[in-house]
Design a protein around this motif. Structure first.
Motif, mmCIF file in Angstrom:
data_model
loop_
_atom_site.group_PDB
_atom_site.id
_atom_site.type_symbol
_atom_site.label_atom_id
_atom_site.label_comp_id
_atom_site.label_asym_id
_atom_site.label_seq_id
_atom_site.Cartn_x
_atom_site.Cartn_y
_atom_site.Cartn_z
ATOM 1 N N MET A 139 -53.485 -21.400 -18.149
ATOM 2 C CA MET A 139 -53.306 -22.806 -18.533
ATOM 3 C C MET A 139 -53.732 -23.031 -19.977
ATOM 4 N N TRP A 140 -54.872 -22.420 -20.351
ATOM 5 C CA TRP A 140 -55.336 -22.582 -21.732
ATOM 6 C C TRP A 140 -54.298 -22.043 -22.716
ATOM 7 N N GLY A 141 -53.570 -21.038 -22.315
ATOM 8 C CA GLY A 141 -52.504 -20.527 -23.173
ATOM 9 C C GLY A 141 -51.458 -21.586 -23.484
ATOM 10 N N TYR A 142 -51.201 -22.460 -22.530
ATOM 11 C CA TYR A 142 -50.275 -23.568 -22.765
ATOM 12 C C TYR A 142 -50.939 -24.692 -23.542
ATOM 13 N N TRP A 143 -52.151 -25.059 -23.134
ATOM 14 C CA TRP A 143 -52.830 -26.183 -23.784
ATOM 15 C C TRP A 143 -53.130 -25.884 -25.239
ATOM 16 N N ASP A 144 -53.460 -24.641 -25.561
ATOM 17 C CA ASP A 144 -53.794 -24.265 -26.937
ATOM 18 C C ASP A 144 -52.564 -23.996 -27.792
#
Length: 151
Positions: free
Chosen positions: A24-29
């Protein structure tokens, strides 16, 4: 993102949930364009060096440039949390959650910010919202019953 959120709810353990959250962090970042990505990356690097003034400068620029990018607000809230300026962190967390209501980082960040402000009941409610999205959050250890609860 929906499959990732669904996977969090059925993750067999904390390690599996952490791997999903990392995705998810890969998308949010992933900022909307090259300029916003540069601002985000620079702000996060400055935060990692504890250069909070530079981090805030870059993240202020980011939210001004991309006011509909939730992660800009979430990262600025994190910097203010680290600075122990909880009153400044809370509106950014609320804005991040307006833009992305299931942002696990902003949900848990709001709970710990409210705890830090001494707002126990509000923090417990925010923690419940975060755990509804990711039941494996480390912050689950802070969960206490509210009046009328059956935990």
């Amino acid at each position: 993102m929906d499959p990732l959120y669904d996977a969090l709810l059925v993750a067999p353990d904390e390690m599996a949930a952490r791997a999903i959250t990392n995705q998810m962090w890969g998308y949010w970042d992933n900022a909307p364009d090259e300029a916003s990505q540069a601002m985000l990356d620079d702000g996060m690097r400055a935060r990692a060096r504890f250069d909070f003034l530079h981090a805030l400068d870059r993240l202020n620029a980011l939210v001004g440039y991309c006011p509909f990018y939730a992660e800009g607000y979430n990262q600025r809230a994190f910097v203010n949390f680290l600075r122990e300026d909880f009153a400044a962190a809370l509106p950014d967390l609320d804005r991040a959650l307006e833009l992305n209501p299931r942002h696990v980082g902003a949900l848990s960040g709001k709970a710990v910010t409210l705890f830090a402000m001494g707002r126990e009941e509000d923090a417990q409610l925010a923690l419940r919202a975060a755990l509804a999205v990711n039941p494996w959050l480390a912050e689950r250890a802070l969960l206490k019953p509210l009046p009328g609860d059956e935990l």
